[in-house]
Design a protein around this motif. Structure first.
Motif, short mmCIF file in Angstrom:
data_model
loop_
_atom_site.label_atom_id
_atom_site.label_comp_id
_atom_site.label_asym_id
_atom_site.label_seq_id
_atom_site.Cartn_x
_atom_site.Cartn_y
_atom_site.Cartn_z
N LEU A 318 0.83 -1.20 0.00
CA LEU A 318 0.00 0.00 0.00
C LEU A 318 0.87 1.26 0.00
O LEU A 318 0.55 2.25 -0.67
CB LEU A 318 -0.92 0.00 1.21
CG LEU A 318 -2.10 -0.97 1.15
CD1 LEU A 318 -2.87 -0.97 2.46
CD2 LEU A 318 -3.04 -0.63 0.00
N PHE A 319 1.98 1.23 0.74
CA PHE A 319 2.91 2.37 0.75
C PHE A 319 3.39 2.69 -0.66
O PHE A 319 3.38 3.85 -1.09
CB PHE A 319 4.11 2.06 1.65
CG PHE A 319 5.27 3.00 1.45
CD1 PHE A 319 5.29 4.25 2.05
CD2 PHE A 319 6.35 2.63 0.65
CE1 PHE A 319 6.35 5.13 1.85
CE2 PHE A 319 7.42 3.49 0.45
CZ PHE A 319 7.42 4.74 1.05
N ILE A 320 3.78 1.66 -1.39
CA ILE A 320 4.30 1.88 -2.74
C ILE A 320 3.20 2.40 -3.66
O ILE A 320 3.42 3.30 -4.48
CB ILE A 320 4.93 0.57 -3.28
CG1 ILE A 320 6.19 0.26 -2.47
CG2 ILE A 320 5.26 0.69 -4.77
CD1 ILE A 320 6.82 -1.07 -2.80
N GLY A 321 1.99 1.86 -3.52
CA GLY A 321 0.87 2.36 -4.32
C GLY A 321 0.58 3.83 -4.06
O GLY A 321 0.42 4.62 -4.99
N PHE A 322 0.52 4.21 -2.78
CA PHE A 322 0.29 5.61 -2.42
C PHE A 322 1.45 6.50 -2.88
O PHE A 322 1.24 7.63 -3.34
CB PHE A 322 0.09 5.77 -0.91
CG PHE A 322 -1.25 5.32 -0.40
CD1 PHE A 322 -2.42 5.88 -0.90
CD2 PHE A 322 -1.35 4.33 0.57
CE1 PHE A 322 -3.66 5.48 -0.42
CE2 PHE A 322 -2.58 3.92 1.04
CZ PHE A 322 -3.74 4.48 0.54
N ALA A 323 2.68 6.00 -2.75
CA ALA A 323 3.86 6.80 -3.06
C ALA A 323 3.93 7.17 -4.54
O ALA A 323 4.44 8.24 -4.90
CB ALA A 323 5.13 6.06 -2.64
#
Length: 425
Positions: A318-323
């Motif tokens: 999820l962090f990578i998607g948001f980033a």
């Protein structure tokens, strides 16, 4: 000339590389882009080992479970291990959606293209159907992770059946295949070790590029990742393990007190497989579990029970998607659950394995971590703090192995209650 580098602890080197990358990136600003090719080497090296690692480790993992072990106790072990892993990744996704780590980084700003994410118009049932490959070799060549995992699990179980055949010819054929993939797995562990030696250099380069473009604003999202993951670890241990132990008639407070030696050892060493002898000693002396239970459940858990790693996958994906400005859809998050549960069957309980498994999970939802892509930069940020996260997830993994072992022993009445009479131990 480089002996000092290789003799220095890998964790220390990664931390130094992370700090130097931050400093150099903040000083150089956009000029830090010159380090991008150095970081791309790390990304390409990691992508190189993904499919061989999946094939070798999962086939060996599934092939190691004998048909006789897939009886009552074996079914309980596998069922509970996979169930807790599913709960773990759901908890990770919950806190990832709650904290939104990486939101506002805008790593994709100024980029020409993003990796395609093909799940927006695909139903959840379509994803389940596509797990079964029509051509396994094509799935492997195209990097279709879920289909490859399904095929490897099926092949591993079939090899296990061959190895325990009464026909000597068939048994030898099964053993030959098993040792072939076991040899490949050992080779890949060596290659992983080589790649890990380069990680500090690659982390330095990639982190320098990130902080060169983002400045000090990148600190907040990374801190949010650490916060979300450790809160998820605590939730999983207290709610899932604590609740499960109560369900099977075991006092969770006494349990956590008795296993502290194994949990602390896992936290410090960052390996669940490495502390297996300590876990078995704790199960025998402290928990009073029958040897027939823990001698099977703990080695199996060190191979298939990766709850801490599952939490890590959910939050970090999820962090990578948001980033990169592409929040993951519901179907993609369901795919993460399936991929994580299946991939955990062959994940090695060694330092750094969670970051490699994260690459597998990202591929399964269309986040292709190609060199120079926004996803690669976000992945590098995670890799930079992976050692800190690895300590918590290894501790969670070992705690889970012992919790499931104790619960199963209690349900089978194979636990020495005298060990629990003195709760001060």
């Amino acid at each position: 000339m480089l002996s000092w580098y290789f003799k220095t602890n890998l964790l220390v080197r990664i931390i130094v590389g992370l700090i130097l990358g931050v400093v150099v990136g903040l000083i150089m600003g956009p000029q830090a882009e010159i380090f991008s090719p150095v970081g791309d080497i790390l990304v390409r090296s990691l992508k190189m080992i993904v499919m061989p690692v999946i094939i070798s480790t999962i086939i060996v993992g599934a092939g190691s479970v004998t048909p006789s072990q897939l009886g009552k106790v074996g079914a309980k072990c596998m069922g509970i291990y996979m169930l807790t892993t599913a709960f773990a990744v759901v908890i990770g996704l919950f806190y990832g959606n709650l904290f939104h780590p990486g939101k506002g980084l805008e790593l994709a700003a100024g980029s020409v293209t993003l990796a395609p994410i093909p799940f927006n118009e695909t139903s959840f049932w379509d994803v389940l159907i596509m797990v079964i490959p029509t051509n396994p070799f094509q799935a492997i060549a195209e990097g279709d992770v879920l289909a490859t995992i399904f095929f490897c699990i099926s092949m591993g179980i079939a090899i296990s059946i061959l190895r325990h055949s009464e026909d000597e010819r068939i048994k030898n054929a099964g053993d030959s295949l098993f040792y072939l993939f076991e040899g490949l797995a050992e080779v890949m562990y060596i290659v992983i070790g080589w790649v890990l030696e380069y990680v500090p250099i690659g982390v330095f380069a990639l982190i320098a590029v990130v902080f060169g473009s983002q400045g000090a604003g990148a600190f907040g999202p990374l801190g949010m990742v650490v916060c979300a993951i450790y809160i998820a670890f605590a939730t999983h241990v207290l709610v899932v393990y604590g609740g499960g132990l109560l369900f099977f008639g075991v006092n969770p407070i006494v349990f956590f007190r008795k296993i502290k030696t194994a949990s602390i050892a896992a936290f410090v060493t960052r390996t669940s497989s490495g502390v297996l002898p300590i876990s078995m000693e704790v199960a025998d002396k402290e928990l009073g579990v029958d040897k027939g239970i823990y001698s099977f459940s703990l080695p199996l858990g060190a191979t298939v029970n990766m709850d801490g790693t599952a939490i890590y996958q959910g939050v970090c994906a999820l962090f990578i998607g948001f980033a990169i400005g592409e929040p993951l859809t519901f179907n993609q998050q369901m795919t993460i659950i399936g991929t994580t549960v299946l991939a955990s069957l062959g994940t090695a309980g060694i330092p750094g394995s969670g970051a490699i498994m994260l690459m597998i999970v990202l591929n399964s939802v269309g986040l292709d971590v190609t060199p120079g892509s926004p996803a690669a930069l976000a992945y590098a940020m995670i890799f930079g703090i992976d050692a800190l996260l690895d300590m918590g997830r290894s501790c969670t993994n070992v705690t889970g192995d012992l919790a499931v072992t104790c619960a199963i022993a209690s349900s089978e009445n194979e636990i020495n209650r005298e060990c629990w009479s003195n709760i001060s131990k």
